[in-house]
Write a protein that holds these residues in place. Structure first.
Motif, mmCIF file in Angstrom:
data_model
loop_
_atom_site.group_PDB
_atom_site.id
_atom_site.type_symbol
_atom_site.label_atom_id
_atom_site.label_comp_id
_atom_site.label_asym_id
_atom_site.label_seq_id
_atom_site.Cartn_x
_atom_site.Cartn_y
_atom_site.Cartn_z
ATOM 1 N N LEU A 1 0.792 2.782 -7.359
ATOM 2 C CA LEU A 1 1.877 1.912 -8.150
ATOM 3 C C LEU A 1 2.804 3.011 -8.883
ATOM 4 C CD1 LEU A 1 -0.178 -1.284 -9.365
ATOM 5 C CD2 LEU A 1 1.687 -1.019 -7.470
ATOM 6 N N VAL A 2 3.978 2.788 -8.901
ATOM 7 C CA VAL A 2 4.866 3.534 -9.664
ATOM 8 C C VAL A 2 5.368 2.690 -11.129
ATOM 9 C CG1 VAL A 2 7.358 4.739 -9.786
ATOM 10 C CG2 VAL A 2 5.828 4.550 -7.773
ATOM 11 N N ASP A 3 4.886 3.228 -12.164
ATOM 12 C CA ASP A 3 4.979 2.344 -13.418
ATOM 13 C C ASP A 3 4.723 1.094 -13.391
ATOM 14 O OD1 ASP A 3 6.101 5.134 -14.550
ATOM 15 O OD2 ASP A 3 8.283 4.578 -13.466
ATOM 16 N N GLY B 1 5.638 -0.755 0.805
ATOM 17 C CA GLY B 1 5.845 0.655 0.004
ATOM 18 C C GLY B 1 4.493 1.009 -0.733
ATOM 19 N N VAL B 2 3.683 0.169 -1.507
ATOM 20 C CA VAL B 2 2.817 0.471 -2.000
ATOM 21 C C VAL B 2 1.490 0.849 -1.260
ATOM 22 C CG1 VAL B 2 0.947 -0.355 -3.686
ATOM 23 C CG2 VAL B 2 2.953 -0.977 -4.127
#
Length: 211
Positions: free
Chosen positions: A142-144, A197-198
């Protein structure tokens, strides 16, 4: 529905069951699936009603803004945004209702095909027992963002996919594709893109570790 494979049906049953888990999931058997899915139906029905209520409120707000507007651009843009929100809420409710129509058939197929029930329960147990490990894998991709902040349906779809990658030896590409299909049925419009995406980042991280 008839063209779907047993594991696809089992995966969907597992997703529906995860939100209704008892305190001790180790004691779960295939016979518990109908009750878990029924509980999900009741929960989903309440969610659909809430979603439709939100849509109605946004429509009313949009209508009020247009009626009181002096045709200023800012008023029109605000009304347009409210209308888009209402449309999004309505579409989500329609998706949820469309999926729920098939619940009785899902239960019937689980009763008829023991492979479906066994795989669904196995998935539910693994996701429950290995949740810490699975969530760590998701968090790293995960991004942020944090796993606990995700919508429950998105979180559970990710957990199932990662569990199948890590503990069922399902090829990453297959797990990702199946998760995306689940998200298209149960998540919001952007849900399947986010999940794709994840999981692709999870897959890339796994490949990097194996090199």
């Amino acid at each position: 529905m008839q063209d779907r494979k047993p594991q696809q049906i089992a995966r969907e049953l597992a997703l529906l069951s995860l939100s209704q888990l008892p305190l001790n999931p180790k004691k779960l058997t295939e016979e518990h699936l109908p009750k878990l899915v029924l509980a999900t139906v009741r929960t989903l029905r309440a969610e659909v009603q809430d979603t439709l209520d939100n849509a109605a409120a946004e429509l009313q707000r949009s209508n009020d803004r247009l009626l009181t507007s002096q045709t200023r651009a800012s008023d029109l843009n605000t009304a347009r945004n409210m209308l888009q929100e209402a449309i999004a809420y309505t579409q989500t409710a329609i998706n949820q209702l469309g999926a729920s129509v098939e619940f009785p058939e899902l239960i019937q197929l689980a009763n008829q095909d023991k492979e479906v029930g066994r795989y669904a329960i196995k998935l539910v147990k693994i996701v429950s027992e290995e949740r810490t490990t699975i969530d760590e894998q998701i968090t790293s991709a995960l991004v942020d963002w944090q796993v606990t902040r995700l919508a429950q349906i998105d979180r559970d779809i990710l957990r199932i996919a990662v569990a199948e990658m890590m503990f069922f030896n399902l090829p990453n590409s297959v797990a990702i594709n199946e998760a995306v299909e689940l998200a298209k049925r149960y998540s919001g419009d952007e849900g399947h893109r986010f999940i794709n995406g994840v999981l692709r980042r999870v897959s890339d991280q796994k490949k990097a570790l194996s090199v």
